[in-house]
Structures are given as C-alpha cells and as structure tokens.
Motif scaffolding. Structure first.
Motif, PDB file in Angstrom:
ATOM      1  N   PHE A   1       0.844  -1.189   0.000  1.00 36.64           N
ATOM      2  CA  PHE A   1       0.000   0.000   0.000  1.00 36.64           C
ATOM      3  C   PHE A   1       0.884   1.246   0.000  1.00 36.64           C
ATOM      4  O   PHE A   1       2.039   1.204   0.440  1.00 36.64           O
ATOM      5  CB  PHE A   1      -0.921   0.013   1.234  1.00 36.64           C
ATOM      6  CG  PHE A   1      -2.016  -1.019   1.162  1.00 36.64           C
ATOM      7  CD1 PHE A   1      -3.268  -0.693   0.662  1.00 36.64           C
ATOM      8  CD2 PHE A   1      -1.788  -2.323   1.569  1.00 36.64           C
ATOM      9  CE1 PHE A   1      -4.282  -1.641   0.576  1.00 36.64           C
ATOM     10  CE2 PHE A   1      -2.789  -3.280   1.487  1.00 36.64           C
ATOM     11  CZ  PHE A   1      -4.042  -2.942   0.989  1.00 36.64           C
TER      12      PHE A   1
ATOM     13  N   THR B   1      -3.827   3.097   5.248  1.00 36.15           N
ATOM     14  CA  THR B   1      -2.912   2.025   5.696  1.00 36.15           C
ATOM     15  C   THR B   1      -3.218   1.640   7.139  1.00 36.15           C
ATOM     16  O   THR B   1      -3.118   0.470   7.508  1.00 36.15           O
ATOM     17  CB  THR B   1      -1.422   2.424   5.573  1.00 36.15           C
ATOM     18  OG1 THR B   1      -1.116   3.454   6.512  1.00 36.15           O
ATOM     19  CG2 THR B   1      -1.056   2.865   4.170  1.00 36.15           C
TER      20      THR B   1
ATOM     21  N   VAL C   1       4.115  -0.767   3.604  1.00 35.15           N
ATOM     22  CA  VAL C   1       3.727   0.605   3.236  1.00 35.15           C
ATOM     23  C   VAL C   1       4.912   1.252   2.506  1.00 35.15           C
ATOM     24  O   VAL C   1       6.030   1.273   3.015  1.00 35.15           O
ATOM     25  CB  VAL C   1       3.336   1.419   4.479  1.00 35.15           C
ATOM     26  CG1 VAL C   1       2.994   2.854   4.094  1.00 35.15           C
ATOM     27  CG2 VAL C   1       2.152   0.759   5.189  1.00 35.15           C
TER      28      VAL C   1
ATOM     29  N   TRP D   1      -2.279   7.558   3.940  1.00 35.29           N
ATOM     30  CA  TRP D   1      -1.771   7.105   5.244  1.00 35.29           C
ATOM     31  C   TRP D   1      -2.874   6.533   6.113  1.00 35.29           C
ATOM     32  O   TRP D   1      -2.736   5.467   6.714  1.00 35.29           O
ATOM     33  CB  TRP D   1      -1.066   8.254   5.960  1.00 35.29           C
ATOM     34  CG  TRP D   1      -0.533   7.833   7.291  1.00 35.29           C
ATOM     35  CD1 TRP D   1      -0.973   8.214   8.514  1.00 35.29           C
ATOM     36  CD2 TRP D   1       0.530   6.889   7.527  1.00 35.29           C
ATOM     37  NE1 TRP D   1      -0.269   7.579   9.511  1.00 35.29           N
ATOM     38  CE2 TRP D   1       0.662   6.755   8.916  1.00 35.29           C
ATOM     39  CE3 TRP D   1       1.358   6.141   6.683  1.00 35.29           C
ATOM     40  CZ2 TRP D   1       1.607   5.919   9.499  1.00 35.29           C
ATOM     41  CZ3 TRP D   1       2.298   5.288   7.269  1.00 35.29           C
ATOM     42  CH2 TRP D   1       2.411   5.194   8.645  1.00 35.29           C
TER      43      TRP D   1
ATOM     44  N   ARG E   1      -4.438  -2.055   8.286  1.00 32.80           N
ATOM     45  CA  ARG E   1      -3.680  -2.797   9.307  1.00 32.80           C
ATOM     46  C   ARG E   1      -4.568  -3.173  10.483  1.00 32.80           C
ATOM     47  O   ARG E   1      -4.492  -4.276  11.030  1.00 32.80           O
ATOM     48  CB  ARG E   1      -2.461  -1.994   9.754  1.00 32.80           C
ATOM     49  CG  ARG E   1      -1.308  -2.164   8.760  1.00 32.80           C
ATOM     50  CD  ARG E   1      -0.236  -1.116   8.855  1.00 32.80           C
ATOM     51  NE  ARG E   1       0.144  -0.795  10.209  1.00 32.80           N
ATOM     52  CZ  ARG E   1       0.842   0.273  10.567  1.00 32.80           C
ATOM     53  NH1 ARG E   1       1.224   1.138   9.654  1.00 32.80           N
ATOM     54  NH2 ARG E   1       1.151   0.494  11.806  1.00 32.80           N
TER      55      ARG E   1
ATOM     56  N   ILE F   1       1.469  -6.444   5.695  1.00 32.65           N
ATOM     57  CA  ILE F   1       1.228  -5.183   5.000  1.00 32.65           C
ATOM     58  C   ILE F   1       2.549  -4.422   4.893  1.00 32.65           C
ATOM     59  O   ILE F   1       3.246  -4.239   5.897  1.00 32.65           O
ATOM     60  CB  ILE F   1       0.210  -4.305   5.776  1.00 32.65           C
ATOM     61  CG1 ILE F   1      -1.124  -5.052   5.936  1.00 32.65           C
ATOM     62  CG2 ILE F   1       0.006  -2.951   5.086  1.00 32.65           C
ATOM     63  CD1 ILE F   1      -1.836  -5.377   4.643  1.00 32.65           C
TER      64      ILE F   1
END
Ligand code: AMP
Length: 290
Positions: free
Chosen positions: A152, A160, A178, A157, A164, A176
């Motif tokens: 992602f 994400t 980022v 932000w 999560r 995950i």
C-alpha cells in the motif's frame, strides 16, 4: 513471466485464488498490489517493490463502488485499461486480477465491514462510509488473493492504518508493506485524480506539498501542533484551496501528538472541483517546547 508478454489476466476470484495458492504451495512468495487502475508511477513503485521482495506479483484493478459516496466521482473516475496493461508490461507482474463488480459483490450481497478507531476522523468524517467500503473490498480482495504480503502507498496514510487494524481485528493472515509517496517534480503527490485538474488548479495544487513543507520546518523548530495547523491552513487558504482539514496528529492513533512519538501532517482540500489529500511523516521529537 511478466516483462516479455505481460501479466496473465484473470477475472474470476476463484481462479486467482487457486493460482496464488498453487504458487504458495510450491514455496513461492506472493506479493499483492490492490489498485483502482488509472496507473501512474506511484502504483508502479508499489509493483516494483513487490517484485523485488516476492517471487510472484498480483496486481488487482477494481474501481470499488462501495467506497464512493453517492455524490462522489465513481462514474467519472478514470478507467484506462489499455494504458494500465502497457504500464504493467514493463513490470514483473504474473497476474492481473480485474474482477467485475458482480464477482466482488455477488447478487444479493449485503455484508459490510464497519470500523471505528482509525476510520473515524479525517477522511472518515469527510467521506462517510468510505472506509467501510475500503475495509470491505480489501478484505474481499484478500480472500481472493491470499498473498504473503500486500503493498500500500503512504499517500493514503489513514487507509494504511485502517487496513492494518482490519487485518489484526479479523485475523487475516497477510503482511502489510507501506511504500513511500511518489511525487511529481514540483511535489504534488501522484494521484489518478490529478487528471481532473485544469491547468490553473494544477499549479495551485502544489500548495498541499508547500503546506506539508511548512509543517516539517515548524515541527523541526519545535512549534506546537495547533500553531503548525494554523500555518498550514493559512497557506492552503491563501492559494484558494477549500480546506477539509490540516492536522498534526500521532502517526499511529491519529489522536493528539504524543511525547517522543512520530507524528503525521495530514491535509485535504478541494482545488477547483477536485478533492486532493496528502500527508508527511514527522519524526519523533522531544516535547519540551510545548
Ligand atoms: P488507488 O488506485 O488510488 O486506490 O491506489 C492504489 C494504491 O496505490 C494505494 O495503496 C495507494 O496508496 C497507492 N498510491 C496511490 N498514489 C500513490 C503515490 N503517489 N505514491 C505511492 N503510492 C500511491
């Protein structure tokens, strides 16, 4: 696989699931990049990272209706399937998963994930139902693509954090990753929605990046969050941007800034008729000046 002939296109969720599980059975690490298409260099950076870290990469393209409110831009959201295939042809992508709406939301569909916590503020306030749609589709996509890792962008932000939280709460077995925001040379975060910007609005849109620069400098100088927020908002408004929010918050909880913890500057606003968001991480600092 990938570069020479382009990815294998799969529409059926059961088929992509079978392909991913077969690869994992052979000990291959599978990376997944979910997108809504209209691919740009930001998306490609996620794909490249996944390709660097995994044996096989799945990219999905699905413009998810449930994350758009009725008055939002679902119908006019850019759809560029041919250009997307060209963009991916140079990447090491094994499968391009492009389901139809009925594949993701079968007839009679009536199940949605609802979330509080990281979904409550900011985008959650300004786009009611958005994160419920995001959590629902991401969970559905993770069922179809049971990859080792999903990639992602930090550009979104808050998204994400929502993803999560959702995978922790539901016990979805996926990691995950980022990835950093990719920007135009003048700092504007790449976004599929940037094509909406008329030339004058495109020039004004750099104010978001400028506001984040103001935040970074003020944060380093030890200014308190409230003062930084006022400076950011003032800059955006001086450039004619209708501000939805300009905030300095804890990077994980999105609540008030915590001593010695990383923070994040979040901005969102409308430039002409186009709504843009951006953010910048702010390193932990001592709170002695606050
Ligand atoms: P979207 O197609 O807008 O749903 O985005 C798909 C993924 O690409 C999301 O994880 C986004 O955060 C990510 N993404 C979008 N724009 C950028 C960018 N400028 N830099 C890095 N990642 C991005």
């Amino acid at each position: 696989m990938g570069a020479a002939c382009g990815p294998e296109m799969i529409v059926d969720p059961d088929a992509v699931r079978a392909a991913v599980l077969a690869a994992r059975d052979q000990g291959r690490r599978v990376g997944f990049v979910p997108t809504m298409g209209a691919l740009h260099a930001g998306h490609v950076s996620l794909v490249d990272r996944a390709a660097a870290e995994c044996d096989d990469v799945v990219v999905s393209i699905f413009v998810n209706p449930t994350q758009f409110a009725p008055q939002e831009d679902f119908t006019r959201y850019p759809r560029t399937p041919d250009a997307d295939r060209t963009a991916l042809a140079g990447c090491r992508v094994r499968w391009l998963f492009a389901p139809r709406a009925d594949d993701i939301y079968p007839p009679g569909w009536c199940t949605r994930i609802s979330m509080d916590g990281p979904a409550s503020r900011f985008e959650g306030e300004h786009r009611p139902g958005h994160f419920s749609g995001v959590a629902t589709v991401v969970c559905r996509l993770f069922m179809a693509v049971p990859a080792d890792r999903a990639y992602f962008g930090a550009k979104d932000w808050q998204q994400t954090l929502v993803v999560r939280r959702m995978i922790r709460d539901l016990g979805v077995p996926i990691g995950i990753v980022v990835c950093p925001t990719v920007r135009e040379p003048d700092g504007l975060a790449m976004s599929s929605r940037n094509v909406y910007l008329a030339p004058a609005d495109r020039r004004r849109a750099t104010a978001l990046w400028e506001a984040l620069g103001i935040a970074a400098r003020s944060w380093d100088a030890g200014h308190v969050p409230g003062a930084i927020e006022r400076s950011m908002r003032g800059h955006l408004e001086s450039r004619g941007i209708a501000v939805d929010y300009a905030a300095i918050v804890d990077a994980e909880s999105l609540g008030p800034v915590e001593p010695a913890a990383p923070a994040v500057a979040l901005v969102a606003g409308r430039v002409g008729g186009t709504r843009l968001i951006d953010n910048l991480q702010l390193p932990a600092r001592s709170m002695r000046n606050e």
